[in-house]
Write a protein that holds these residues in place. Structure first.
Motif: not given
Length: 411
Positions: A335-339, A356-359, A377-380
């Motif tokens: 998990l990532a969050a900003f601002g 389905t993928r929890g993203a 879920g997806d931090l690419a």
């Protein structure tokens, strides 16, 4: 440098400052904990049993361990300690961190009942680890970053966990409703029972004075053999206030991390800069780096000259990204969050969700600037997005907004 620098606090900020000042500096670090400095961000990984305490240790610096500073004599420039010693300083740095908030609950007196734990230090983590057994009933009070981490770690240890959050959704300071819903689903898949908009009124103890239940505002009782209080933290400012320094929510500092006393600085969770207490590891490290440059510029070298090459170092604030990565063979969480992820009228919002993928990925753009985002879920794409946000850079006109959520952030 020949002047005496004393640092009160052996945590992330204090240890980083000592390392940045270098072996030639005359630095005394006073640390209240018996442990060597460690990465507090990874305590949940220790509680979950994935890491041993030695894995989260920071690069070692000399620390006077288990010593509590009790007062600061600004006139004589002395730090008095509980062991009866006094340490002289030319420059003093307060890196006293923060204390866990203990809510005003019925059943909490001068001390905590048996089975009730804060979750802030390695000792807290060790006490919790010793208490957790498969099937034990645990209630975590608080659904912020710390509470979510603790609940997940306890569940992975086999505890039957209930998470009680007073707010409308989990991690409400960092996440929007959609991301919080996915986070809740993740916890529930680990058999964590989540209650939001749930105010805790007090604790109930048994004949042995150990906690037996958490009582909610509506009178309902949650059976508990372990209670974890994860209700946030409060800057630790008592030493500074007693010394007569300017204190608001934190210890007030300027762009040189200097307090109202020109010979005393403050960094990390205890410091308040431009009305903001950062309270995260990233800003604490940045403040330590800036202060190291400031002190090097001020302190004479062995030949009496000053290191003027770093004289312009200033702290102007940190645009910090909140990152939570909990490893697991069966149910990893990134998990990532900003601002600010809540858009204003006129803002552009781009979001992609894959239940389905929890993203889930969402960014908010105001004009030509990225002002907030959430990724779960997806931090690419988080690296490129974080760089654009932290640098407050204008987004290129040639990049469609949807591309911000591709693997390279479209940048």
């Amino acid at each position: 440098m020949t002047s005496e620098i004393v640092v009160i606090g052996g945590g992330t900020a204090g240890a980083r400052l000592a390392r940045q000042l270098g072996a030639d500096a005359r630095v005394t670090v006073i640390g209240e904990e018996q442990h060597a400095p460690y990465n507090r961000v990874l305590l949940a990984e220790v509680l979950a049993g994935r890491y041993g305490p030695e894995v989260i240790a920071l690069p070692e610096v000399p620390v006077r361990r288990g010593v509590r500073a009790t007062s600061v004599d600004r006139e004589r420039r002395l730090v008095h300690c509980a062991d009866g010693t006094a340490v002289a300083y030319d420059r003093l740095v307060l890196a006293t961190g923060s204390n866990p908030v203990l809510p005003p609950l019925r059943g909490i007196g001068p001390g905590l009942p048996d089975g009730v734990h804060p979750f802030r230090t390695l000792d807290d983590c060790a006490a919790l680890s010793a208490a957790v057994t498969p099937g034990i009933r645990a209630v975590v009070v608080g659904g912020g970053l710390l509470g979510v981490s603790a609940a997940r770690a306890l569940a992975e240890r086999g505890a039957k966990v209930v998470l009680a959050q007073q707010g409308e959704h989990l991690m409400e300071r960092q996440l929007d409703v959609s991301a919080s819903t996915l986070l809740r689903s993740h916890l529930e898949a680990l058999d964590v029972e989540v209650h939001t908009e749930c105010r805790v009124r007090g604790l109930r103890t048994g004949p042995d004075d150990a906690v037996s239940a958490v009582v909610l505002a509506d009178g309902f009782a949650l059976d508990a053999e372990i209670v974890v209080l994860a209700c946030g933290v409060r800057p630790r400012v008592g030493l500074a206030a007693d010394a007569g320094l300017t204190v608001r929510r934190g210890i007030v500092v300027d762009d040189e991390l200097r307090t109202s006393d020109p010979y005393i600085h403050a960094i990390g969770d205890c410091a308040e800069h431009n009305g903001v207490v950062q309270g995260l590891a990233g800003p604490a490290l940045e403040q330590a780096d800036v202060l190291a440059s400031v002190l090097k510029a001020e302190m004479p070298n062995a030949d009496g000259t000053a290191d003027t090459g770093t004289a312009e170092a200033r702290y102007t604030g940190t645009r910090a990204l909140t990152r939570l990565t909990l490893a697991s063979a069966t149910s990893p969480l990134d998990l990532a969050a900003f601002g600010d992820p809540t858009p204003r009228p006129g803002d552009d919002v781009v979001q992609l969700a894959d239940a389905t993928r929890g993203a889930y990925r969402k960014v908010v753009v105001r004009g030509d600037r990225l002002v907030g985002g959430v990724l779960l879920g997806d931090l690419a794409s988080v690296g490129a997005l974080a760089r654009a946000w932290e640098g407050d850079e204008a987004l290129p006109d040639s990049v469609p907004l949807l591309h911000l959520l591709t693997n390279d952030g479209g940048l």
